[in-house]
Design an enzyme around this catalytic site. Structure first.
Site, mmCIF file in Angstrom:
data_model
loop_
_atom_site.group_PDB
_atom_site.id
_atom_site.type_symbol
_atom_site.label_atom_id
_atom_site.label_comp_id
_atom_site.label_asym_id
_atom_site.label_seq_id
_atom_site.Cartn_x
_atom_site.Cartn_y
_atom_site.Cartn_z
ATOM 1 N NE ARG A 56 -0.837 -0.070 4.982
ATOM 2 C CZ ARG A 56 -0.421 -1.046 5.754
ATOM 3 N NH1 ARG A 56 -0.413 -2.279 5.274
ATOM 4 N NH2 ARG A 56 0.012 -0.810 6.970
ATOM 5 C CB THR A 115 9.222 2.093 1.480
ATOM 6 O OG1 THR A 115 10.123 3.212 1.301
ATOM 7 C CG2 THR A 115 8.015 2.562 2.279
ATOM 8 N NE ARG A 150 7.593 -3.413 5.438
ATOM 9 C CZ ARG A 150 8.795 -3.883 5.759
ATOM 10 N NH1 ARG A 150 8.960 -5.173 5.951
ATOM 11 N NH2 ARG A 150 9.822 -3.079 5.886
ATOM 12 C CG HIS A 151 2.922 1.914 4.273
ATOM 13 N ND1 HIS A 151 2.037 2.395 3.340
ATOM 14 C CD2 HIS A 151 2.316 2.085 5.481
ATOM 15 C CE1 HIS A 151 0.954 2.857 3.947
ATOM 16 N NE2 HIS A 151 1.096 2.670 5.240
ATOM 17 C CB VAL A 152 7.265 -2.763 1.364
ATOM 18 C CG1 VAL A 152 6.264 -3.740 0.774
ATOM 19 C CG2 VAL A 152 8.689 -3.177 1.034
#
Length: 442
Positions: A113, A146, A171-173
């Protein structure tokens, strides 16, 4: 008569049994020819002819079973049924573990995301859906990392791949290439939004948080100085502060470009690689401004994950929770500051419009009509919206893919200076309205 019977008992040569009460404890004396006398050497070896026949028949059955086992490549059916009756432990030795459950396809989904693009709203929905549909929702508590090293990528991919399927990892990645490390490439989904709108939401969220708690921002940015926290947005943009200039504004594209160092450098290379990954690895990339249509398409593409998501999203109780994630204390920058932001986000907007058109084409293929409500006016700086500038076409006369490709080729020829010259001072009020509309989207 008694004497005669006693003589017969004493003389074995007579017709009577020499041991009417059984053989003596020491066994029979030597020289006796009867088979009973030979097999009864020990008390525990005594058995009748019927017992002997039963033992031989049992031995024959097992010999035949062994023969069938060797000729047929495995044990005969009746022996397996017998072993199953005797106990599951021996039955499972021949049959192995029970067959695994049938998994839906795809059973591995990753939602990497993008920050400030409605991800908290979607995660709230996923938590409800995971309990409803029984899939494994794997989330991460890491929100500010990230970009990963090679070892970190390998470790994360290993952890994701070993999760119980079907799973959805979020996950923010930045984009991870599973196949590079020998893993099965999962299906990716994501949502983006207008770049300026995303920047404004992030700018004020870092300073003042959202409605979930007054001290939310203090937890996220505890080291931020007061003068920095209350820095005017216009001053940040016009005075070229690091937070409001490149490459800090190059934010959305790296989520789709990947972990390569060049993915963090604003330019054509990162842009084209991000487009390629969208086409090859992402099942759907939606836009936040049309979130309901995004959820509807996700429900059609991944029903075992998103069935019923739209009804949950429209539920008043869920809407109440979603409103708590709205960023507070947002203000609109000046028209001059907006123009500068658009210039600095040239590649971000080119990618945003590319994704938006792909999304609209997908909606058309699934029979979703455009929204009736008129979109807010916005300045056309360097990339026009293709659907607003092109003549309507017939789906049966022209292929969608070819049409879209031609539009992008023409858009690349449009210069930034042309659109800047088209802006006049008397149009500044329209730009203010644009920013107000942008800032109203959370």
């Amino acid at each position: 008569m008694k004497k005669k019977q006693q003589q017969q008992q004493q003389h074995p040569g007579g017709g009577a049994d020499p041991w009417p009460h059984g053989a003596p404890l020491g066994g029979a004396p030597p020289g006796l020819g009867s088979w009973k006398r030979r097999v009864s050497l020990l008390p525990f070896l005594r058995f009748s002819l019927r017992d002997y026949g039963f033992c031989m028949a049992t031995l024959l059955v097992f010999c035949l079973g062994s023969l069938f086992y060797q000729l047929g490549g495995g044990p005969p059916r009746f022996l397996l049924d017998l072993r199953q009756y005797l106990g599951n432990s021996t039955y499972l030795d021949d049959h192995g573990p029970p067959p695994s459950k049938v998994l839906p396809f795809p059973s591995q989904v990753v939602y990497n995301r993008v920050g400030k693009c409605g991800s908290r709203t979607v995660v709230l929905l996923l938590r409800i859906l995971s309990e409803k549909h029984g899939f494994n929702l794997v989330t991460s508590d890491i929100h500010n990392k990230t970009r990963l090293t090679k070892n970190e990528q390998m470790e994360l991919i290993k952890n994701i791949s070993t999760a119980e399927q079907p799973y959805l990892f979020t996950r923010h990645v930045h984009f991870l290439n599973f196949s590079r490390f020998g893993g099965d490439q999962p299906v990716y989904i994501n949502i983006i939004r207008d770049p300026v709108n995303r920047f404004l939401s992030n700018y004020f969220f870092r300073r003042f948080g959202d409605w979930r708690g007054e001290q939310n921002h203090m937890i996220r940015t505890p080291s931020m100085r007061q003068e920095e926290r209350y820095l005017d947005i216009n001053e940040c943009i016009l005075e070229n502060y690091p937070e409001c200039s490149n490459p800090r504004l190059f934010y959305i594209i790296p989520y789709f470009c990947g972990q390569h160092p060049r993915c963090r450098e604003p330019g054509e290379w990162a842009l084209e690689r991000a487009k390629l990954n969208v086409n090859e690895n992402f099942l759907l990339v939606g836009i936040l401004e049309e979130l309901e249509d995004v959820l509807l398409l996700l429900e059609r593409f991944l029903p075992h994950y998103f069935k019923g998501v739209l009804s949950i999203y429209k539920d008043p109780e869920h809407r109440k929770l979603g409103n708590m994630t709205v960023t507070v204390k947002k203000t609109a920058p000046s028209p001059e500051a907006v123009q500068i932001l658009y210039q600095r986000m040239r590649y971000e907007y080119e990618f945003y419009h590319y994704v938006k058109e792909q999304f609209h084409l997908l909606k058309r293929k699934f029979g979703l009509k455009p929204r009736v409500s008129h979109p807010p006016l916005r300045p056309q700086f360097f990339i026009p919206t293709p659907l607003e500038t092109e003549e309507p076409i017939d789906d049966e006369e022209q292929d969608d893919e070819k049409w879209l490709e031609d539009i992008y080729k023409r858009n690349q020829q449009v210069s930034l200076e042309f659109f800047l010259r088209s802006l006049k001072l008397d149009g500044s009020q329209d730009i203010k309205q644009v920013i107000w509309n942008l800032s109203s989207v959370h």
